[in-house]
Motif scaffolding. Structure first.
Motif, PDB file in Angstrom:
ATOM      1  N   ALA A 187       0.379  -1.290   0.637  1.00 55.73           N
ATOM      2  CA  ALA A 187       0.377  -0.209  -0.272  1.00 55.73           C
ATOM      3  C   ALA A 187       1.098   1.119   0.006  1.00 55.73           C
ATOM      4  CB  ALA A 187      -1.046   0.167   1.373  1.00 55.73           C
ATOM      5  N   ASN A 188       2.237   1.035   0.077  1.00 56.50           N
ATOM      6  CA  ASN A 188       2.365   1.954   0.060  1.00 56.50           C
ATOM      7  C   ASN A 188       2.430   2.724   1.390  1.00 56.50           C
ATOM      8  OD1 ASN A 188       4.552   1.779  -2.853  1.00 56.50           O
ATOM      9  ND2 ASN A 188       2.939   2.407  -3.411  1.00 56.50           N
ATOM     10  N   ASP A 189       2.951   2.051   1.956  1.00 54.36           N
ATOM     11  CA  ASP A 189       2.798   3.352   3.609  1.00 54.36           C
ATOM     12  C   ASP A 189       3.969   3.632   4.062  1.00 54.36           C
ATOM     13  OD1 ASP A 189       2.116   3.771   6.321  1.00 54.36           O
ATOM     14  OD2 ASP A 189       1.333   2.093   6.747  1.00 54.36           O
ATOM     15  N   PRO A 190       4.132   5.379   3.627  1.00 52.98           N
ATOM     16  CA  PRO A 190       5.561   5.713   4.565  1.00 52.98           C
ATOM     17  C   PRO A 190       6.296   5.339   5.817  1.00 52.98           C
ATOM     18  CG  PRO A 190       4.123   7.324   4.816  1.00 52.98           C
ATOM     19  CD  PRO A 190       3.066   6.046   4.260  1.00 52.98           C
ATOM     20  N   SER A 191       5.198   4.756   6.612  1.00 54.68           N
ATOM     21  CA  SER A 191       5.486   4.035   8.054  1.00 54.68           C
ATOM     22  C   SER A 191       6.500   3.055   7.337  1.00 54.68           C
ATOM     23  CB  SER A 191       4.664   4.089   9.188  1.00 54.68           C
ATOM     24  OG  SER A 191       3.898   2.919   8.883  1.00 54.68           O
TER      25      SER A 191
END
Length: 308
Positions: A187-191
């Motif tokens: 999901a390309n979560d920056p975290s």
């Protein structure tokens, strides 16, 4: 390494668990731990709150990972809290916190039921790679039949411990955590951008050294030498991959290491600052307050009080 190899090198370890049942309009404090906190909502809905971060809603089927050493709390509904409890995960056997209220007809009401645990996520050949996690991750597992089955099996092993229960729980948790992490990467979560960046073979020796010994006398030059790059090329490539500078990441890892020592160790503050790579105790205190919202001495005192 590609993402498949990265995930294949992750190991999960855990020990304490608790099952917490909150009445409506209740608050459950989670003491600071040297391990990552895991929360899985079995029933009801509420909020996950942590200083410096916006409140995050959680409902049945949601799983959360919260960075180590971060004080946080769960609430069962908004408004004035009518009750307050502290979660203290214990060993196998599933210690519990139970809070219920009764309706006029005597029926018991529960606002939130949550399984809580402490765990560490490591990387073969390095330290606790989950220390790179700086913000909570929340993922809904309500439609993931395999994850739900795994959590059901964990509950069964916790409620009736038997031969091999600890190994079974670790194996099941590994699958669940890997599924959570790969979902966030997809999901390309920056975290979790750091997870994909672990695949950079050139940067890995430097990152491995930082994770294994955050308190060592690392410099951009020494880390660049481990990566076989010039100082400027290394700094640029590191920042491009991890969205932070090498020294900023190192400072965060050092503060996580110091927090663990304050929670579990007996060394004095000056010694902990030195072991964590801070040459000045005053600079250590300033950076610690910026990261955790209180001085190292207050942090240690609050962690000890919550553990009693």
């Amino acid at each position: 390494m590609d993402i498949e190899e990265i995930l294949g090198s992750i190991v999960v370890d855990t020990n304490p668990f608790s099952l917490c049942e909150l009445a409506p309009r209740s608050r459950l404090d989670m003491p600071r731990s040297q391990m990552v906190s895991l929360h899985y909502i079995l029933d009801g809905a509420g909020m996950l709150e942590m200083s410096g971060h916006r409140p995050r809603p959680m409902t049945k089927g949601d799983l959360a990972l919260v960075p180590a050493a971060q004080y946080h709390w769960l609430t069962s509904s908004p408004g004035t809290y009518l009750s307050h409890a502290v979660c203290k995960p214990a060993s196998l056997g599933l210690d519990s916190v139970r809070q219920t209220t009764a309706d006029a007809d005597g029926a018991q009401r529960v606002g939130l039921v949550v399984l809580c645990a402490h765990l560490t996520v490591g990387f073969r050949g390095a330290g606790a790679v989950i220390d790179l996690l700086q913000a909570p991750i929340i993922e809904s597992l309500s439609d993931d039949r395999l994850a739900i089955r795994g959590l059901d099996l964990i509950m069964s092993e916790l409620q009736e411990p038997r031969l091999g229960s600890r190994v079974m729980i670790k194996t099941l948790l590994l699958e669940i955590v890997l599924n959570l992490l790969r979902g966030r990467v997809a999901a390309n979560d920056p975290s979790t951008s750091w997870l994909s960046a672990l695949g950079d073979q050139k940067l890995w020796p430097s990152l491995k050294a930082m994770l294994a010994k955050p308190g060592a006398a690392h410099t951009v030059d020494s880390l660049a030498e481990l990566a076989g790059m010039s100082r400027s090329r290394f700094a640029h490539r590191f920042s491009e991959n991890f969205k932070t500078t090498p020294m900023e990441m190192l400072r965060g890892l050092r503060l996580q290491y110091a927090a663990r020592q304050l929670i579990e160790g007996e060394a004095g503050l000056e010694r902990i600052a030195e072991q964590s790579g801070f040459l000045s105790r005053s600079y250590f205190s300033t950076q610690f307050v910026a990261a955790f919202g209180m001085t190292p001495s207050k942090f240690r005192k609050s962690a000890r009080q919550a553990g009693n």
